[in-house]
Design an enzyme around this catalytic site. Sequence first.
Site, PDB file in Angstrom:
ATOM      1  N   PRO A  13      -0.140 106.349  69.060  1.00 52.26           N
ATOM      2  CA  PRO A  13       0.626 106.599  67.826  1.00 52.26           C
ATOM      3  C   PRO A  13      -0.162 106.050  66.647  1.00 52.26           C
ATOM      4  O   PRO A  13      -0.543 104.881  66.641  1.00 52.26           O
ATOM      5  CB  PRO A  13       1.924 105.813  68.054  1.00 52.26           C
ATOM      6  CG  PRO A  13       1.577 104.771  69.063  1.00 52.26           C
ATOM      7  CD  PRO A  13       0.487 105.326  69.911  1.00 52.26           C
ATOM      8  N   MET A  14      -0.426 106.902  65.653  1.00 50.82           N
ATOM      9  CA  MET A  14      -1.222 106.477  64.494  1.00 50.82           C
ATOM     10  C   MET A  14      -0.539 106.958  63.218  1.00 50.82           C
ATOM     11  O   MET A  14      -0.355 108.165  63.023  1.00 50.82           O
ATOM     12  CB  MET A  14      -2.646 107.025  64.591  1.00 50.82           C
ATOM     13  CG  MET A  14      -3.458 106.400  65.728  1.00 50.82           C
ATOM     14  SD  MET A  14      -5.107 107.108  65.924  1.00 50.82           S
ATOM     15  CE  MET A  14      -4.722 108.619  66.835  1.00 50.82           C
ATOM     16  N   MET A  15      -0.164 106.010  62.371  1.00 50.64           N
ATOM     17  CA  MET A  15       0.562 106.331  61.152  1.00 50.64           C
ATOM     18  C   MET A  15      -0.246 107.271  60.278  1.00 50.64           C
ATOM     19  O   MET A  15      -1.450 107.082  60.089  1.00 50.64           O
ATOM     20  CB  MET A  15       0.892 105.051  60.374  1.00 50.64           C
ATOM     21  CG  MET A  15       1.879 104.134  61.087  1.00 50.64           C
ATOM     22  SD  MET A  15       3.489 104.904  61.373  1.00 50.64           S
ATOM     23  CE  MET A  15       4.101 105.008  59.690  1.00 50.64           C
ATOM     24  N   CYS A  96       2.132  96.718  65.662  1.00 51.47           N
ATOM     25  CA  CYS A  96       1.668  97.095  64.330  1.00 51.47           C
ATOM     26  C   CYS A  96       1.611  95.861  63.425  1.00 51.47           C
ATOM     27  O   CYS A  96       2.594  95.122  63.318  1.00 51.47           O
ATOM     28  CB  CYS A  96       2.583  98.156  63.723  1.00 51.47           C
ATOM     29  SG  CYS A  96       2.059  98.694  62.075  1.00 51.47           S
ATOM     30  N   LYS A 135       4.597  98.990  73.689  1.00 50.25           N
ATOM     31  CA  LYS A 135       3.198  98.915  73.260  1.00 50.25           C
ATOM     32  C   LYS A 135       3.048  97.624  72.474  1.00 50.25           C
ATOM     33  O   LYS A 135       3.738  97.415  71.467  1.00 50.25           O
ATOM     34  CB  LYS A 135       2.787 100.110  72.408  1.00 50.25           C
ATOM     35  CG  LYS A 135       1.301 100.101  72.052  1.00 50.25           C
ATOM     36  CD  LYS A 135       0.882 101.376  71.329  1.00 50.25           C
ATOM     37  CE  LYS A 135      -0.642 101.423  71.177  1.00 50.25           C
ATOM     38  NZ  LYS A 135      -1.173 100.382  70.291  1.00 50.25           N
ATOM     39  N   GLY A 208      -7.499 100.057  72.614  1.00 49.41           N
ATOM     40  CA  GLY A 208      -8.289  99.242  71.697  1.00 49.41           C
ATOM     41  C   GLY A 208      -9.785  99.388  71.903  1.00 49.41           C
ATOM     42  O   GLY A 208     -10.304  98.996  72.950  1.00 49.41           O
ATOM     43  N   GLY A 234      -7.314 106.086  70.583  1.00 51.65           N
ATOM     44  CA  GLY A 234      -6.801 106.190  69.230  1.00 51.65           C
ATOM     45  C   GLY A 234      -7.741 106.966  68.339  1.00 51.65           C
ATOM     46  O   GLY A 234      -7.812 108.191  68.389  1.00 51.65           O
TER      47      GLY A 234
END
Length: 341
Positions: A13-15, A96, A135, A208, A234
């Site tokens: 999940p990436m904003m 986050c 997460k 990561g 990611g």
Amino acid sequence: MSSFPAHRLSVAPMMDWTDRHCRAFHRALTTRALLYTEMVTAPAILHGDVERLLGFDPVEHPVALQLGGSDPVQLAEAARIGAGYGYDEINLNVGCPSDRVQSGRFGACLMREPSLVAECMAAIREAVEVPATVKCRIGVDDQDPAVSLFETVDACAAVGITTFIVHARMAWLKGLSPKENRDVPPLDYDLVRRLKRERPALTVCINGGIASLDAAEAHLDDSDGVALDGVMLGRAAYHEPGILGQVDRRLFGEPVADVDAFAAIDRYRPYLAARLAEGVHLQAMARHMLGLMHGRPGARAFRRILTVESIVPGAGLEVVDRAVGAVREAEARRDRADEAA
């Protein structure tokens, strides 16, 4: 279909990145990887435009909804709403590091409150029938990660949570920006492997700094007696999405050909056409494709055409065709030059 579960390879999940258009595009490259939404806060779901926040195309399955929050009642209701929309998993963000997240008492700062995380997860798990997952980071600030990670995982496991995606870095909430927190704190892959070794019944996935499928495969290797259950990619998947075209074969063992860039665009076209017909601007969808031709002749022209021409009012599939044509022309020139040589 192979027996490997979707968590074996997932896209983080990436904003501002993994919106519904991005996920539909990634699905054109892999049928098996698990895709995640951007983080959506529970209050936003309860008080905002739910369709805008949670609506998605069925083509995206399997797809997980990531929630942000720290109020068990709110999270349970948001999870129920998400499950009602058809998401395949509900995930809680405990990683986050943004200032907004800290002020709201959720995200990475929850690593300091494992009992609250467990309370939230118990509420989510009770509210939905789909899997509830976590997460997290390995810790924040001055915590001992070998303590904080295990405390968070064990507290959640005690209420029935079995799947954890671990970003193998501390979050340094004091002194680093969210962007710096993605790179500066050192990676500790060994600690995540230790978690799996000492909690073998749990599903442990690693996230990561994983920049290639070779690196992903190495994390899934059990040569040291420990095989992690999954890898989450990611930025590598976003900036060079072409690597996702190899995932079904390499990570899931499917007897299929890899999906190349041109085939991915062909698969994405029906989605593009449907959204354009609904009034979605091409730029909102084309921006996720910019890295698709990475390393190929004409890649720069591909990016320029999509970037410049997709913002023009009324831009449609002809822009995508021109961008693809630029790559095909560049490859044809290269081939002619190779033959002449």
